[in-house]
Motif scaffolding. Structure first.
Motif, PDB file in Angstrom:
ATOM      1  N   LEU A 123      21.963  29.169 -10.368  1.00  0.00           N
ATOM      2  CA  LEU A 123      22.431  27.868 -10.831  1.00  0.00           C
ATOM      3  C   LEU A 123      21.569  26.751 -10.241  1.00  0.00           C
ATOM      4  N   SER A 124      21.254  26.842  -8.968  1.00  0.00           N
ATOM      5  CA  SER A 124      20.416  25.821  -8.331  1.00  0.00           C
ATOM      6  C   SER A 124      19.059  25.715  -9.013  1.00  0.00           C
ATOM      7  N   ALA A 125      18.448  26.843  -9.330  1.00  0.00           N
ATOM      8  CA  ALA A 125      17.147  26.838 -10.011  1.00  0.00           C
ATOM      9  C   ALA A 125      17.253  26.159 -11.378  1.00  0.00           C
ATOM     10  N   GLN A 126      18.351  26.406 -12.089  1.00  0.00           N
ATOM     11  CA  GLN A 126      18.551  25.779 -13.397  1.00  0.00           C
ATOM     12  C   GLN A 126      18.761  24.267 -13.265  1.00  0.00           C
ATOM     13  N   LEU A 127      19.471  23.847 -12.226  1.00  0.00           N
ATOM     14  CA  LEU A 127      19.717  22.413 -12.026  1.00  0.00           C
ATOM     15  C   LEU A 127      18.422  21.672 -11.688  1.00  0.00           C
ATOM     16  N   VAL A 128      17.559  22.283 -10.903  1.00  0.00           N
ATOM     17  CA  VAL A 128      16.274  21.651 -10.572  1.00  0.00           C
ATOM     18  C   VAL A 128      15.478  21.394 -11.855  1.00  0.00           C
ATOM     19  N   LYS A 129      15.584  22.283 -12.824  1.00  0.00           N
ATOM     20  CA  LYS A 129      14.847  22.130 -14.090  1.00  0.00           C
ATOM     21  C   LYS A 129      15.302  20.912 -14.898  1.00  0.00           C
ATOM     22  N   LEU A 130      16.478  20.378 -14.591  1.00  0.00           N
ATOM     23  CA  LEU A 130      16.960  19.184 -15.287  1.00  0.00           C
ATOM     24  C   LEU A 130      16.149  17.939 -14.920  1.00  0.00           C
ATOM     25  N   TYR A 131      15.320  18.051 -13.883  1.00  0.00           N
ATOM     26  CA  TYR A 131      14.585  16.892 -13.358  1.00  0.00           C
ATOM     27  C   TYR A 131      13.080  17.180 -13.320  1.00  0.00           C
ATOM     28  N   PRO A 132      12.448  17.365 -14.468  1.00  0.00           N
ATOM     29  CA  PRO A 132      11.037  17.760 -14.468  1.00  0.00           C
ATOM     30  C   PRO A 132      10.079  16.691 -13.946  1.00  0.00           C
ATOM     31  N   VAL A 133      10.490  15.436 -13.913  1.00  0.00           N
ATOM     32  CA  VAL A 133       9.585  14.372 -13.464  1.00  0.00           C
ATOM     33  C   VAL A 133       9.717  14.072 -11.973  1.00  0.00           C
ATOM     34  N   LEU A 134      10.659  14.703 -11.303  1.00  0.00           N
ATOM     35  CA  LEU A 134      10.882  14.431  -9.882  1.00  0.00           C
ATOM     36  C   LEU A 134      10.230  15.487  -9.000  1.00  0.00           C
ATOM     37  N   PRO A 135       9.886  15.106  -7.767  1.00  0.00           N
ATOM     38  CA  PRO A 135       9.498  16.149  -6.812  1.00  0.00           C
ATOM     39  C   PRO A 135      10.668  17.119  -6.657  1.00  0.00           C
ATOM     40  N   LYS A 136      10.393  18.398  -6.630  1.00  0.00           N
ATOM     41  CA  LYS A 136      11.465  19.394  -6.557  1.00  0.00           C
ATOM     42  C   LYS A 136      12.345  19.201  -5.314  1.00  0.00           C
ATOM     43  N   PHE A 137      11.735  18.750  -4.202  1.00  0.00           N
ATOM     44  CA  PHE A 137      12.517  18.600  -2.983  1.00  0.00           C
ATOM     45  C   PHE A 137      13.522  17.442  -3.066  1.00  0.00           C
ATOM     46  N   TYR A 138      13.426  16.617  -4.087  1.00  0.00           N
ATOM     47  CA  TYR A 138      14.425  15.568  -4.274  1.00  0.00           C
ATOM     48  C   TYR A 138      15.787  16.161  -4.663  1.00  0.00           C
ATOM     49  N   VAL A 139      15.785  17.311  -5.321  1.00  0.00           N
ATOM     50  CA  VAL A 139      17.011  17.869  -5.888  1.00  0.00           C
ATOM     51  C   VAL A 139      17.731  18.726  -4.844  1.00  0.00           C
ATOM     52  N   SER A 140      18.900  18.254  -4.427  1.00  0.00           N
ATOM     53  CA  SER A 140      19.722  18.963  -3.438  1.00  0.00           C
ATOM     54  C   SER A 140      21.002  19.441  -4.100  1.00  0.00           C
ATOM     55  N   ILE A 141      21.392  20.665  -3.773  1.00  0.00           N
ATOM     56  CA  ILE A 141      22.625  21.235  -4.318  1.00  0.00           C
ATOM     57  C   ILE A 141      23.423  21.814  -3.158  1.00  0.00           C
ATOM     58  N   VAL A 142      24.682  21.405  -3.071  1.00  0.00           N
ATOM     59  CA  VAL A 142      25.578  21.873  -2.012  1.00  0.00           C
ATOM     60  C   VAL A 142      26.785  22.531  -2.675  1.00  0.00           C
ATOM     61  N   PHE A 143      27.088  23.744  -2.265  1.00  0.00           N
ATOM     62  CA  PHE A 143      28.261  24.456  -2.771  1.00  0.00           C
ATOM     63  C   PHE A 143      29.359  24.425  -1.711  1.00  0.00           C
ATOM     64  N   HIS A 144      30.568  24.099  -2.149  1.00  0.00           N
ATOM     65  CA  HIS A 144      31.729  24.117  -1.260  1.00  0.00           C
ATOM     66  C   HIS A 144      32.760  25.073  -1.858  1.00  0.00           C
ATOM     67  N   ALA A 145      32.912  26.249  -1.255  1.00  0.00           N
ATOM     68  CA  ALA A 145      33.933  27.202  -1.687  1.00  0.00           C
ATOM     69  C   ALA A 145      35.241  26.823  -1.010  1.00  0.00           C
ATOM     70  N   LEU A 146      36.281  26.635  -1.806  1.00  0.00           N
ATOM     71  CA  LEU A 146      37.564  26.196  -1.269  1.00  0.00           C
ATOM     72  C   LEU A 146      38.672  27.178  -1.635  1.00  0.00           C
ATOM     73  N   SER A 147      39.515  27.477  -0.681  1.00  0.00           N
ATOM     74  CA  SER A 147      40.670  28.327  -0.969  1.00  0.00           C
ATOM     75  C   SER A 147      41.673  27.528  -1.794  1.00  0.00           C
ATOM     76  N   SER A 148      42.560  28.230  -2.466  1.00  0.00           N
ATOM     77  CA  SER A 148      43.552  27.545  -3.301  1.00  0.00           C
ATOM     78  C   SER A 148      44.508  26.700  -2.454  1.00  0.00           C
ATOM     79  N   GLN A 149      44.563  26.948  -1.149  1.00  0.00           N
ATOM     80  CA  GLN A 149      45.385  26.113  -0.268  1.00  0.00           C
ATOM     81  C   GLN A 149      44.677  24.805   0.093  1.00  0.00           C
ATOM     82  N   ASN A 150      43.394  24.708  -0.255  1.00  0.00           N
ATOM     83  CA  ASN A 150      42.612  23.511   0.064  1.00  0.00           C
ATOM     84  C   ASN A 150      42.005  22.836  -1.160  1.00  0.00           C
TER      85      ASN A 150
END
Length: 155
Positions: free
Chosen positions: A21-48
């Motif tokens: 998914l991260s690789a696909q999201l970076v492709k959404l920004y072809p004119v930007l330096p690749k290091f500009y694109v940051s992706i953070v995943f937060h896995a949350l339990s159903s109690q949170n």
């Protein structure tokens, strides 16, 4: 920089799926330096993780902060970009039977630093240099041009 924050129910994505998914999201920004694109995943339990006051068990919430570029009122471009995002996210959301939501915030470019430096202006020679190196590098002024690479003096 686009910063993608993806909140999801626990065990929704494997490490490999996050990389895909991260690789696909970076492709959404072809004119930007690749290091500009940051992706953070937060896995949350159903109690949170709650939606409408009830535990969210099959839900993905995506928050995107755009800083390097803004849409500046271009409604056609906004719709086109949202279609591209929807298409990119579909295999990781809808096709898996997950409910999902997305929002995009736009932060002013002049309130952004990388490694203490103001990023070069969009489309500038400085930005091309950062793309080439795929990292922020100090940039000199060219032939006495005022701020040829930088947007303004570093703070």
């Amino acid at each position: 920089m686009p910063l993608w924050t993806i909140y999801h129910s626990q065990d929704t994505y494997t490490d490999l799926e996050k990389q895909e998914l991260s690789a696909q999201l970076v492709k959404l920004y072809p004119v930007l330096p690749k290091f500009y694109v940051s992706i953070v995943f937060h896995a949350l339990s159903s109690q949170n993780f709650f939606i409408g006051g009830k535990p969210a068990e099959k839900f993905v919430r995506v928050s995107v902060d755009h800083i390097a570029r803004q849409f500046e009122g271009d409604e056609v471009l906004k719709r086109k970009w949202l279609r591209m995002v929807t298409s990119t996210l579909k295999p990781f959301t809808v096709d898996r039977g997950l409910d999902w939501e997305l929002h995009v915030d736009e932060t002013p470019f002049d309130l952004w630093l990388i490694q203490g430096m103001r990023p070069p202006l969009p489309g500038s020679k400085g930005e091309s240099c950062w793309i080439e190196h795929n990292r922020p590098v100090p940039l000199p002024l060219l032939d006495g041009e005022q701020d040829a690479f930088q947007t303004r003096q570093d703070p």
